[in-house]
Design an enzyme around this catalytic site. Structure first.
Site, PDB file in Angstrom:
ATOM      1  N   THR A   1      43.038  37.934  41.928  1.00 31.97           N
ATOM      2  CA  THR A   1      42.613  36.951  41.110  1.00 31.97           C
ATOM      3  C   THR A   1      42.967  37.257  39.902  1.00 31.97           C
ATOM      4  O   THR A   1      43.267  38.345  39.068  1.00 31.97           O
ATOM      5  CB  THR A   1      41.094  36.709  41.283  1.00 31.97           C
ATOM      6  OG1 THR A   1      40.470  36.469  42.783  1.00 31.97           O
ATOM      7  CG2 THR A   1      40.719  35.660  40.346  1.00 31.97           C
ATOM      8  N   SER A   2      43.319  36.262  39.011  1.00 34.21           N
ATOM      9  CA  SER A   2      43.944  36.180  37.765  1.00 34.21           C
ATOM     10  C   SER A   2      45.009  37.229  37.567  1.00 34.21           C
ATOM     11  O   SER A   2      46.085  36.945  38.066  1.00 34.21           O
ATOM     12  CB  SER A   2      42.543  36.529  36.629  1.00 34.21           C
ATOM     13  OG  SER A   2      42.737  36.275  35.618  1.00 34.21           O
ATOM     14  N   SER A   3      44.894  38.281  36.875  1.00 36.33           N
ATOM     15  CA  SER A   3      45.932  39.327  36.754  1.00 36.33           C
ATOM     16  C   SER A   3      46.391  39.870  38.061  1.00 36.33           C
ATOM     17  O   SER A   3      47.535  39.932  38.336  1.00 36.33           O
ATOM     18  CB  SER A   3      45.658  40.511  35.685  1.00 36.33           C
ATOM     19  OG  SER A   3      46.580  41.275  35.459  1.00 36.33           O
TER      20      SER A   3
ATOM     21  N   HIS B   1      38.349  29.102  35.576  1.00 41.24           N
ATOM     22  CA  HIS B   1      39.041  30.389  35.718  1.00 41.24           C
ATOM     23  C   HIS B   1      38.309  31.134  36.838  1.00 41.24           C
ATOM     24  O   HIS B   1      38.992  31.880  37.440  1.00 41.24           O
ATOM     25  CB  HIS B   1      39.444  31.335  34.492  1.00 41.24           C
ATOM     26  CG  HIS B   1      40.535  32.064  34.658  1.00 41.24           C
ATOM     27  ND1 HIS B   1      41.689  31.677  35.390  1.00 41.24           N
ATOM     28  CD2 HIS B   1      40.519  33.275  34.666  1.00 41.24           C
ATOM     29  CE1 HIS B   1      42.460  33.019  35.684  1.00 41.24           C
ATOM     30  NE2 HIS B   1      41.648  34.022  34.942  1.00 41.24           N
TER      31      HIS B   1
END
Ligand SMILES: *[C@@H]1O[C@H](CO)[C@@H](O)[C@H](O)[C@H]1NC(C)=O
Ligand SMILES: *[C@@H]1O[C@H](CO)[C@@H](O)[C@H](O)[C@H]1NC(C)=O
Ligand SMILES: *[C@@H]1O[C@H](CO)[C@@H](O)[C@H](O)[C@H]1NC(C)=O
Length: 311
Positions: A139-141, A277
């Site tokens: 997730t995300s990075s 996010h």
């Protein structure tokens, strides 16, 4: 430097107390690792004969320990006999992954990506793993790194699942820890052909199997703007040679308000209405997509680089 964090919300999704057959263990001397990424591994007591390998890179400000604690990969590994690798960033500033350097964006070119792939190659050898069933999700990075790994190492992975990330090469810049505000805010807009060229240039001359990929994004993401989902769609449909037209649309899956768009057998994108996010984990969906509940006993065919269609 602007840095995103979704630690609080991710940690809020508390894992139920896990009773595991083994423990998280650090691995060392696993091969080329120019950026000193730390390697951690969970090897269940009972493995499949040729265990699949799942790689799960953390988010910015996250750690291997947190992914281990808050995702269900280890307990699923106990149940289905696969190994999970949890890389740990050595980037002191913000623990974001290097998804910007030419090294990471080049096959065997270096960067964090090579360190992570070295862990995979080491584990395949050490545990007699199934080289056709290596998967990556984050997730995300960790989602950005998922895009990078399937792009730079199409020869290593069978599939990827990227949650609230950005297209391969969107953070490209001069250095290892570049935060691209332009990309994050959805201002890096390219044609599918331009995006695909970045992926193809990562491993020039490679014309074989490419990992299938699913991407997810919330429509209310203000850390990595939802435009990034459109850029991922353009990139990967173009890499696979699919039209940008959806061939299948399914509403309210796996959650109310989420829509799944399929563009071809190897690429699907989920748009999650109203989600920011901190997109909610759906571990089971990822396990199913990777077919990690399949135990390749006897003649049973599980999804793999061999059974998956080539493009
Ligand atoms: C990972 O790195 C962080 C930050 O350097 C550190 O606190 C943590 O102990 C490391 N190991 C694991 C397993 O997360
Ligand atoms: C990127 O890295 C590759 C492999 O190390 C190298 O061949 C290439 O020249 C580099 N490109 C740039 C723009 O630095
Ligand atoms: C999402 O963003 C829209 C438009 O800005 C807003 O109207 C809506 O209330 C937001 N939804 C949530 C769940 O925050």
């Amino acid at each position: 430097m602007f840095v995103s964090t979704l630690v609080a919300s991710l940690l809020a999704v508390a894992a139920s107390a896990q009773e595991l057959s083994s423990q998280l263990t650090q691995i060392k001397d696993f091969g080329p690792n120019p950026r000193n990424v730390e390697g951690y591994i969970y090897v269940p007591k009972v493995l499949q004969a040729k265990p699949p390998i799942l790689v799960s890179p953390h988010w910015c400000h996250g750690t291997a320990q947190q992914v281990f604690d808050y995702r269900s990969w280890a307990s699923a590994g106990d149940q289905y006999g696969f190994i999970t690798i949890y890389p740990n960033s050595s980037n002191v500033a913000d623990s974001c992954w290097d998804v910007s350097s030419n090294g990471s964006l080049t096959h065997n070119g270096g960067g964090d990506a090579l360190g992570i792939v070295s862990m995979v190659r080491w584990a395949l050898k050490k545990y007699g793993g199934d080289k056709d069933r290596v998967f990556v999700t984050g997730t995300s990075s960790g989602a950005m790194m998922t895009n990078v790994l399937v792009g730079s190492y199409p020869d290593v992975f069978a599939a990827g699942s990227a949650w609230a990330g950005v297209a391969f090469g969107c953070f490209a810049g001069d250095g290892f820890d570049v935060w691209s505000d332009a990309c994050a805010t959805g201002k890096i807009v390219k044609t599918g052909k331009e995006w695909a060229a970045l992926v193809k240039n990562a491993y020039p001359g490679y014309h074989s199997f490419r990992p299938k990929l699913q991407v997810f994004h919330g429509t209310n993401d203000t850390v990595l703007y939802p435009q990034n989902l459109q850029e991922e769609i353009k990139q990967w449909t173009s890499v696979f040679g699919y039209k940008q037209t959806r061939v299948e649309t399914t509403q309210n899956t796996p959650l109310q308000g989420w829509t799944r768009y399929r563009y071809g057998p190897k690429f699907e994108a989920y748009s999650a209405a109203g989600v920011d996010h901190s997109i909610p984990n759906q571990d089971d969906l990822v396990l199913e997509y990777f077919d990690l509940k399949c135990n390749a006993k006897g003649n049973k065919q599980c999804y793999s680089r061999k059974s998956g269609s080539r493009t």
